[in-house]
Design a protein around this motif. Sequence first.
Motif, PDB file in Angstrom:
ATOM      1  N   GLY A   1       0.812  -1.218   0.000  1.00  0.00           N
ATOM      2  CA  GLY A   1       0.000   0.000   0.000  1.00  0.00           C
ATOM      3  C   GLY A   1       0.834   1.251   0.000  1.00  0.00           C
ATOM      4  O   GLY A   1       0.781   2.063  -0.925  1.00  0.00           O
ATOM      5  N   MET A   2       1.655   1.384   1.055  1.00  0.00           N
ATOM      6  CA  MET A   2       2.354   2.661   1.204  1.00  0.00           C
ATOM      7  C   MET A   2       3.541   2.786   0.251  1.00  0.00           C
ATOM      8  O   MET A   2       3.723   3.795  -0.411  1.00  0.00           O
ATOM      9  CB  MET A   2       2.815   2.835   2.655  1.00  0.00           C
ATOM     10  CG  MET A   2       2.966   4.310   2.972  1.00  0.00           C
ATOM     11  SD  MET A   2       3.696   4.673   4.567  1.00  0.00           S
ATOM     12  CE  MET A   2       2.595   3.992   5.694  1.00  0.00           C
ATOM     13  N   ALA A   3       4.366   1.758   0.175  1.00  0.00           N
ATOM     14  CA  ALA A   3       5.592   1.916  -0.616  1.00  0.00           C
ATOM     15  C   ALA A   3       5.354   1.711  -2.106  1.00  0.00           C
ATOM     16  O   ALA A   3       5.879   2.467  -2.926  1.00  0.00           O
ATOM     17  CB  ALA A   3       6.658   0.948  -0.108  1.00  0.00           C
ATOM     18  N   LEU A   4       4.575   0.712  -2.487  1.00  0.00           N
ATOM     19  CA  LEU A   4       4.508   0.338  -3.910  1.00  0.00           C
ATOM     20  C   LEU A   4       3.268   0.829  -4.642  1.00  0.00           C
ATOM     21  O   LEU A   4       3.173   0.677  -5.860  1.00  0.00           O
ATOM     22  CB  LEU A   4       4.582  -1.189  -4.059  1.00  0.00           C
ATOM     23  CG  LEU A   4       5.909  -1.847  -3.706  1.00  0.00           C
ATOM     24  CD1 LEU A   4       5.837  -3.349  -3.967  1.00  0.00           C
ATOM     25  CD2 LEU A   4       7.063  -1.238  -4.511  1.00  0.00           C
ATOM     26  N   PHE A   5       2.274   1.339  -3.922  1.00  0.00           N
ATOM     27  CA  PHE A   5       1.009   1.741  -4.559  1.00  0.00           C
ATOM     28  C   PHE A   5       0.391   0.563  -5.326  1.00  0.00           C
ATOM     29  O   PHE A   5      -0.361   0.731  -6.261  1.00  0.00           O
ATOM     30  CB  PHE A   5       1.254   2.918  -5.508  1.00  0.00           C
ATOM     31  CG  PHE A   5       0.029   3.767  -5.753  1.00  0.00           C
ATOM     32  CD1 PHE A   5      -0.477   4.583  -4.761  1.00  0.00           C
ATOM     33  CD2 PHE A   5      -0.624   3.753  -6.983  1.00  0.00           C
ATOM     34  CE1 PHE A   5      -1.609   5.375  -4.987  1.00  0.00           C
ATOM     35  CE2 PHE A   5      -1.751   4.534  -7.218  1.00  0.00           C
ATOM     36  CZ  PHE A   5      -2.239   5.343  -6.219  1.00  0.00           C
ATOM     37  N   ALA A   6       0.752  -0.660  -4.876  1.00  0.00           N
ATOM     38  CA  ALA A   6       0.238  -1.845  -5.581  1.00  0.00           C
ATOM     39  C   ALA A   6      -1.256  -2.033  -5.326  1.00  0.00           C
ATOM     40  O   ALA A   6      -1.920  -2.777  -6.037  1.00  0.00           O
ATOM     41  CB  ALA A   6       0.996  -3.080  -5.124  1.00  0.00           C
ATOM     42  N   ASP A   7      -1.782  -1.345  -4.278  1.00  0.00           N
ATOM     43  CA  ASP A   7      -3.213  -1.473  -3.982  1.00  0.00           C
ATOM     44  C   ASP A   7      -4.035  -0.401  -4.696  1.00  0.00           C
ATOM     45  O   ASP A   7      -5.229  -0.253  -4.443  1.00  0.00           O
ATOM     46  CB  ASP A   7      -3.447  -1.434  -2.461  1.00  0.00           C
ATOM     47  CG  ASP A   7      -3.128  -0.076  -1.854  1.00  0.00           C
ATOM     48  OD1 ASP A   7      -2.736   0.850  -2.596  1.00  0.00           O
ATOM     49  OD2 ASP A   7      -3.279   0.079  -0.628  1.00  0.00           O
ATOM     50  N   GLY A   8      -3.388   0.355  -5.577  1.00  0.00           N
ATOM     51  CA  GLY A   8      -4.114   1.338  -6.383  1.00  0.00           C
ATOM     52  C   GLY A   8      -4.644   2.516  -5.596  1.00  0.00           C
ATOM     53  O   GLY A   8      -5.533   3.225  -6.067  1.00  0.00           O
ATOM     54  N   GLY A   9      -4.152   2.738  -4.375  1.00  0.00           N
ATOM     55  CA  GLY A   9      -4.538   3.937  -3.649  1.00  0.00           C
ATOM     56  C   GLY A   9      -5.466   3.701  -2.471  1.00  0.00           C
ATOM     57  O   GLY A   9      -6.075   4.637  -1.962  1.00  0.00           O
ATOM     58  N   ILE A  10      -5.565   2.442  -2.017  1.00  0.00           N
ATOM     59  CA  ILE A  10      -6.390   2.193  -0.824  1.00  0.00           C
ATOM     60  C   ILE A  10      -5.736   2.903   0.369  1.00  0.00           C
ATOM     61  O   ILE A  10      -6.386   3.560   1.170  1.00  0.00           O
ATOM     62  CB  ILE A  10      -6.515   0.671  -0.558  1.00  0.00           C
ATOM     63  CG1 ILE A  10      -7.322   0.016  -1.666  1.00  0.00           C
ATOM     64  CG2 ILE A  10      -7.154   0.406   0.814  1.00  0.00           C
ATOM     65  CD1 ILE A  10      -7.312  -1.504  -1.645  1.00  0.00           C
ATOM     66  N   MET A  11      -4.417   2.789   0.472  1.00  0.00           N
ATOM     67  CA  MET A  11      -3.718   3.388   1.622  1.00  0.00           C
ATOM     68  C   MET A  11      -3.222   4.801   1.362  1.00  0.00           C
ATOM     69  O   MET A  11      -3.290   5.650   2.227  1.00  0.00           O
ATOM     70  CB  MET A  11      -2.506   2.521   1.995  1.00  0.00           C
ATOM     71  CG  MET A  11      -2.913   1.291   2.719  1.00  0.00           C
ATOM     72  SD  MET A  11      -2.033   0.869   4.200  1.00  0.00           S
ATOM     73  CE  MET A  11      -0.707   1.922   4.459  1.00  0.00           C
ATOM     74  N   ALA A  12      -2.637   5.012   0.207  1.00  0.00           N
ATOM     75  CA  ALA A  12      -2.002   6.320  -0.051  1.00  0.00           C
ATOM     76  C   ALA A  12      -2.729   7.011  -1.193  1.00  0.00           C
ATOM     77  O   ALA A  12      -3.146   6.358  -2.147  1.00  0.00           O
ATOM     78  CB  ALA A  12      -0.537   6.100  -0.424  1.00  0.00           C
ATOM     79  N   SER A  13      -2.882   8.336  -1.072  1.00  0.00           N
ATOM     80  CA  SER A  13      -3.618   9.022  -2.128  1.00  0.00           C
ATOM     81  C   SER A  13      -2.761   9.194  -3.383  1.00  0.00           C
ATOM     82  O   SER A  13      -3.268   9.480  -4.457  1.00  0.00           O
ATOM     83  CB  SER A  13      -4.114  10.379  -1.634  1.00  0.00           C
ATOM     84  OG  SER A  13      -3.037  11.105  -1.112  1.00  0.00           O
ATOM     85  N   LYS A  14      -1.452   9.010  -3.248  1.00  0.00           N
ATOM     86  CA  LYS A  14      -0.573   8.999  -4.429  1.00  0.00           C
ATOM     87  C   LYS A  14       0.663   8.167  -4.099  1.00  0.00           C
ATOM     88  O   LYS A  14       0.955   7.954  -2.922  1.00  0.00           O
ATOM     89  CB  LYS A  14      -0.177  10.422  -4.822  1.00  0.00           C
ATOM     90  CG  LYS A  14       0.831  11.080  -3.926  1.00  0.00           C
ATOM     91  CD  LYS A  14       1.272  12.390  -4.555  1.00  0.00           C
ATOM     92  CE  LYS A  14       2.323  13.124  -3.740  1.00  0.00           C
ATOM     93  NZ  LYS A  14       3.620  12.540  -3.687  1.00  0.00           N
ATOM     94  N   PRO A  15       1.374   7.702  -5.147  1.00  0.00           N
ATOM     95  CA  PRO A  15       2.586   6.930  -4.840  1.00  0.00           C
ATOM     96  C   PRO A  15       3.627   7.819  -4.159  1.00  0.00           C
ATOM     97  O   PRO A  15       3.764   8.992  -4.488  1.00  0.00           O
ATOM     98  CB  PRO A  15       3.091   6.495  -6.216  1.00  0.00           C
ATOM     99  CG  PRO A  15       1.964   6.709  -7.157  1.00  0.00           C
ATOM    100  CD  PRO A  15       1.100   7.778  -6.586  1.00  0.00           C
ATOM    101  N   TYR A  16       4.345   7.232  -3.181  1.00  0.00           N
ATOM    102  CA  TYR A  16       5.435   7.956  -2.524  1.00  0.00           C
ATOM    103  C   TYR A  16       6.674   7.897  -3.419  1.00  0.00           C
ATOM    104  O   TYR A  16       7.707   7.358  -3.036  1.00  0.00           O
ATOM    105  CB  TYR A  16       5.782   7.292  -1.187  1.00  0.00           C
ATOM    106  CG  TYR A  16       4.894   7.690  -0.032  1.00  0.00           C
ATOM    107  CD1 TYR A  16       5.236   8.762   0.791  1.00  0.00           C
ATOM    108  CD2 TYR A  16       3.725   6.989   0.249  1.00  0.00           C
ATOM    109  CE1 TYR A  16       4.424   9.119   1.869  1.00  0.00           C
ATOM    110  CE2 TYR A  16       2.910   7.343   1.318  1.00  0.00           C
ATOM    111  CZ  TYR A  16       3.265   8.404   2.120  1.00  0.00           C
ATOM    112  OH  TYR A  16       2.472   8.753   3.184  1.00  0.00           O
ATOM    113  N   ALA A  17       6.561   8.438  -4.645  1.00  0.00           N
ATOM    114  CA  ALA A  17       7.695   8.380  -5.583  1.00  0.00           C
ATOM    115  C   ALA A  17       8.520   9.644  -5.426  1.00  0.00           C
ATOM    116  O   ALA A  17       7.959  10.735  -5.339  1.00  0.00           O
ATOM    117  CB  ALA A  17       7.162   8.287  -7.004  1.00  0.00           C
ATOM    118  N   SER A  18       9.825   9.482  -5.387  1.00  0.00           N
ATOM    119  CA  SER A  18      10.616  10.707  -5.326  1.00  0.00           C
ATOM    120  C   SER A  18      11.983  10.509  -5.967  1.00  0.00           C
ATOM    121  O   SER A  18      12.501   9.394  -6.049  1.00  0.00           O
ATOM    122  CB  SER A  18      10.706  11.190  -3.879  1.00  0.00           C
ATOM    123  OG  SER A  18      11.972  11.015  -3.390  1.00  0.00           O
ATOM    124  N   SER A  19      12.541  11.618  -6.434  1.00  0.00           N
ATOM    125  CA  SER A  19      13.860  11.580  -7.079  1.00  0.00           C
ATOM    126  C   SER A  19      14.939  11.615  -5.993  1.00  0.00           C
ATOM    127  O   SER A  19      14.627  11.624  -4.793  1.00  0.00           O
ATOM    128  CB  SER A  19      14.001  12.789  -7.997  1.00  0.00           C
ATOM    129  OG  SER A  19      14.068  13.937  -7.188  1.00  0.00           O
TER     130      SER A  19
END
Length: 508
Positions: free
Chosen positions: A409-427
Amino acid sequence: MRNLCVILADQLNQEIASLNDFDKDLDEILICELNRNFSDINHHKKKIVYQIACMRHFGMELDRLGFKINYLKLDNPDNENSYTSEIMKLIDNKGIDKVIVTEPSTYDEMESIQHWQKTIETDVEIRKNDLFFCGIDEFEAWAEGRKELRLEFFYRMLRRKHNVLMNGDHPEGGAWNFDKKNRKPIAKKISIPKTYTCIIDKETRDVINLVNREFSDHFGSTDNFVFAVTRDDALEALNRFIEERLVNFGDYQDAMTSRDPWLFHSHLSMYLNNGLLQPEECIELAEKVFYESKAPINSVEGFIRQILGWREYVRGVYWLKMPDYRDLNELAAEVPLPSFYWDAKTKMNCLKISIENTRDNAYAHHIQRLMVLGNFALLAGIRPGELNEWFLSVYADAYEWVELPNVSGMALFADGGIMASKPYASSGAYINRMSDYCKDCRFDVKEKIGIEACPFNYLYWNFLDKNRERLSSNPRLGLAYRNLNNMPDAQLDSINESALNFFKSIES
Ligand SMILES: Cc1cc2nc3c(=O)[nH]c(=O)nc-3n(C[C@H](O)[C@H](O)[C@H](O)COP(=O)(O)OP(=O)(O)OC[C@H]3O[C@@H](n4cnc5c(N)ncnc54)[C@H](O)[C@@H]3O)c2cc1C
Ligand code: SF4
């Protein structure tokens, strides 16, 4: 009426529901070290030492207190490695009328306990697990009819309900969340207190020897084992955190440094997750020092948010969404887990240090897990199943109910946003801002493209480009996609080429 109370490996607390009405003259306890719990995946040796040493010390504590205890050690030749076999033996030998167990923490365990009743003729009672603030049914009721399951609203509900850090109807300090005040990088002059370190007694030494013998091919080593393995020692670790580190917890919650793996975090998750500590007592102590003006609101609220908020929330999401949650792969990520997650052989310094810390300590703090190890896996498109197995193996605090939502949920956004409103992607810029890792890295965090550039930089844009269809309509990624759309084609081509070369290099 004689009851048999089965205590599972992560329920090591005398307050556990199955012991509520225990009759010391009559009732019996069963604790089993089941081989499958330690050998199903490549669990870190320190994690296995921790779990077994805690179980044995808890068994000894109950024995001293006069509980009738049936304890099966892993290396006992009579241990059949099955709860039902052991329960049936005790039913035959001791005339048990009822088996009582507290709700397990994971879905598979619950399925197998629900199965006990089919094998055992005696009644089986499953009691609600009260080592959490929020029951599974309570979370379901809260989630019912909501379009989005956001942590913030759940957390506020629990703050109000349990009257935690409240000033009448209002949150203490005038805000519910001081997250923005949790983002200082750590300056060289800040000294970091040493984390709690246990004294290794004979029992723990025996477990260390057992693990070195039976699990010699597992990840990590048993050297420098520091975790508390009794409730008294876990309380000591909690008090040390409250006295020495809570004051700075808030400021440096998101910081990372090569100087120290433990920082101002509490290092309490393993104790909370197997029952040595209760969440209430951690929160009460933190509140107490706030009202004594010994720790600021950003630290106290930050710490309480992690325990009352995030910890309860991920458990709720897990039970609400299992068993399907395990197989979710919203971003169709298919890259195998690189071998450097196991051997730390990478020139990316942030990953190298985070993996070395993990290997040495069976611990890495939240930002290393999320913004280095998780972020890289997200950007690189690592298969969720493989990353989940890695996270479940390597940390002393890892149990599926808490590991899976955090990873998928939080790290991979594999749940499509159940946990996080956007992926925690950063440079790389984020890692550079929050750590001292980049200055000693072979890659240049300021470079965007090419073999000298920080891989996080081109992987970030490559990730957004690859996932345009799925992510570009996410309002929280609006700015990122506007920047991507304004990027000259030649620049995007070079980014994608750098990413391709990077993937070829990790494959080889
Ligand atoms: C990819 C990933 C995997 C994780 N896997 C686990 C895991 O297997 N087991 C686990 O307990 N935590 C996990 N976490 C959550 C968090 O990183 C750890 O709880 C924390 O790092 C433990 O260190 P600490 O006790 O020093 O925590 P602190 O930073 O001191 O926080 C205090 C407490 O809050 C709780 N907490 C904080 N964040 C979370 C969270 N996101 N979810 C649940 N509880 C939280 C923990 O009980 C922790 O002890 C994971 C996070 C990520 C991003
Ligand atoms: S330059 Fe990039 S790879 Fe190197 S430490 Fe910084 S963020 Fe990590």
